[in-house]
Write an enzyme that holds these catalytic residues in place. Sequence first.
Site, mmCIF file in Angstrom:
data_model
loop_
_atom_site.group_PDB
_atom_site.id
_atom_site.type_symbol
_atom_site.label_atom_id
_atom_site.label_comp_id
_atom_site.label_asym_id
_atom_site.label_seq_id
_atom_site.Cartn_x
_atom_site.Cartn_y
_atom_site.Cartn_z
ATOM 1 N N HIS A 36 4.821 0.284 0.636
ATOM 2 C CA HIS A 36 5.266 -0.460 1.802
ATOM 3 C C HIS A 36 4.291 -1.569 2.176
ATOM 4 O O HIS A 36 3.123 -1.551 1.773
ATOM 5 C CB HIS A 36 5.442 0.468 3.004
ATOM 6 C CG HIS A 36 4.164 1.122 3.459
ATOM 7 N ND1 HIS A 36 3.696 2.301 2.934
ATOM 8 C CD2 HIS A 36 3.248 0.755 4.399
ATOM 9 C CE1 HIS A 36 2.563 2.629 3.517
ATOM 10 N NE2 HIS A 36 2.263 1.704 4.423
ATOM 11 N N ARG A 65 -4.492 0.739 -1.584
ATOM 12 C CA ARG A 65 -4.002 -0.633 -1.673
ATOM 13 C C ARG A 65 -3.579 -0.933 -3.107
ATOM 14 O O ARG A 65 -4.341 -0.705 -4.055
ATOM 15 C CB ARG A 65 -5.119 -1.577 -1.213
ATOM 16 C CG ARG A 65 -4.671 -2.956 -0.817
ATOM 17 C CD ARG A 65 -5.826 -3.781 -0.258
ATOM 18 N NE ARG A 65 -6.312 -3.244 1.002
ATOM 19 C CZ ARG A 65 -7.561 -2.838 1.218
ATOM 20 N NH1 ARG A 65 -8.459 -2.905 0.242
ATOM 21 N NH2 ARG A 65 -7.914 -2.372 2.386
ATOM 22 N N HIS A 72 0.391 5.742 1.072
ATOM 23 C CA HIS A 72 -0.455 6.787 1.637
ATOM 24 C C HIS A 72 -0.172 8.121 0.949
ATOM 25 O O HIS A 72 0.971 8.394 0.553
ATOM 26 C CB HIS A 72 -0.202 6.941 3.133
ATOM 27 C CG HIS A 72 -0.336 5.667 3.900
ATOM 28 N ND1 HIS A 72 -1.488 4.921 3.909
ATOM 29 C CD2 HIS A 72 0.550 4.992 4.679
ATOM 30 C CE1 HIS A 72 -1.317 3.855 4.674
ATOM 31 N NE2 HIS A 72 -0.082 3.870 5.148
ATOM 32 N N GLU A 115 4.318 7.938 8.447
ATOM 33 C CA GLU A 115 4.318 7.072 9.613
ATOM 34 C C GLU A 115 5.732 6.569 9.892
ATOM 35 O O GLU A 115 6.666 6.822 9.113
ATOM 36 C CB GLU A 115 3.375 5.887 9.398
ATOM 37 C CG GLU A 115 3.742 5.003 8.223
ATOM 38 C CD GLU A 115 2.636 4.018 7.863
ATOM 39 O OE1 GLU A 115 2.735 2.855 8.305
ATOM 40 O OE2 GLU A 115 1.696 4.404 7.146
ATOM 41 N N GLN A 135 0.830 -1.202 0.000
ATOM 42 C CA GLN A 135 0.000 0.000 0.000
ATOM 43 C C GLN A 135 0.862 1.248 0.000
ATOM 44 O O GLN A 135 2.097 1.182 0.144
ATOM 45 C CB GLN A 135 -0.918 -0.014 1.220
ATOM 46 C CG GLN A 135 -0.183 -0.169 2.540
ATOM 47 C CD GLN A 135 -1.101 -0.463 3.715
ATOM 48 O OE1 GLN A 135 -1.195 0.324 4.645
ATOM 49 N NE2 GLN A 135 -1.775 -1.625 3.674
#
Length: 313
Positions: A170, A190, A96, A113, A94
């Site tokens: 990642h 995804r 972001h 993250e 996926q």
Amino acid sequence: MEPLFLQPQFKERIWGGNALETAFGYGIPSQYTGECWAISAHPNGPSTIMNGHFKDTSLATLWHEHPELFGHSNYPEFPLLTKIIDANQDLSVQVHPDDEYGLKNNGELGKTECWYILDCEEDAELILGHNASTKDEFINLIREGNWNNLLRKVPIKPGDFFHVPSGTLHAIGKGTLVLETQQSSDTTYRVYDFDRVDDQGMKRELHLHQAIDVTTIPHQDALPKRWISQQGPSLVTRLVDSPYFSVYKWDVSESYEGHILDHYMLVSIISGEGSLLHEGKEYPVQKGNHFILPSGSGHFQLKGQMEIIASHE
């Protein structure tokens, strides 16, 4: 300015397991529990205060009604989210978005993250980044399903740390337990899900158009500069200092003393036990506890033998 202890929320996932129960003693909803949202004000899983004057208040409500506890932050919503992730099976590949794309297309912030590896199987690995040099090559490898040539795999061990900026392709691999500090966002695009099906025989939705839009091409490794400081018998390691968060590891041996002034601090006990002393009160703490030290808390002391992940905006 007392510490705010938080009640986590739990999320069942197709790839989840029971490590949140066996490793942390949490009461989980099923043997397919993938995520503990430990410190969260996100509407999809807000934490609740467990102690003191604000007991039973949601963190989201506290953020809006008592901004002084958070240093009158400039963020309109609580900006961080601390999770523990049990990858009993491989997570989907996926990516972001950044803030601009996330706000425009999903109505919420993007997601940068970082991961601290709590535990993992021998020979465990992550997917972190890709090998495409151009967008055309990236698209063609996806269309061909040539995942072995596209995806970069990284071996891991307990104690490793990874910074994962928005735009980074990642996936967390099977048999890995991770503490994740992230922007407070639940937007995920995804790319590949290993052709898995749910209990209804349905494959999960992919988001290839959005993923192609936001993936950084070519991949750029994020290599945060660590520093380590001796605090008496204890050690403080800064793991990352980014525009979105700073994350630290506190190795508490006997005693650690700190001071909270303008910022507030998110604190997660990842091993051991001891006590938190603040303003003449002593709070027992142990592995699996999560709390916030509000802005202006001043002096605090941790006693015992503990490993802690702490963060602030």
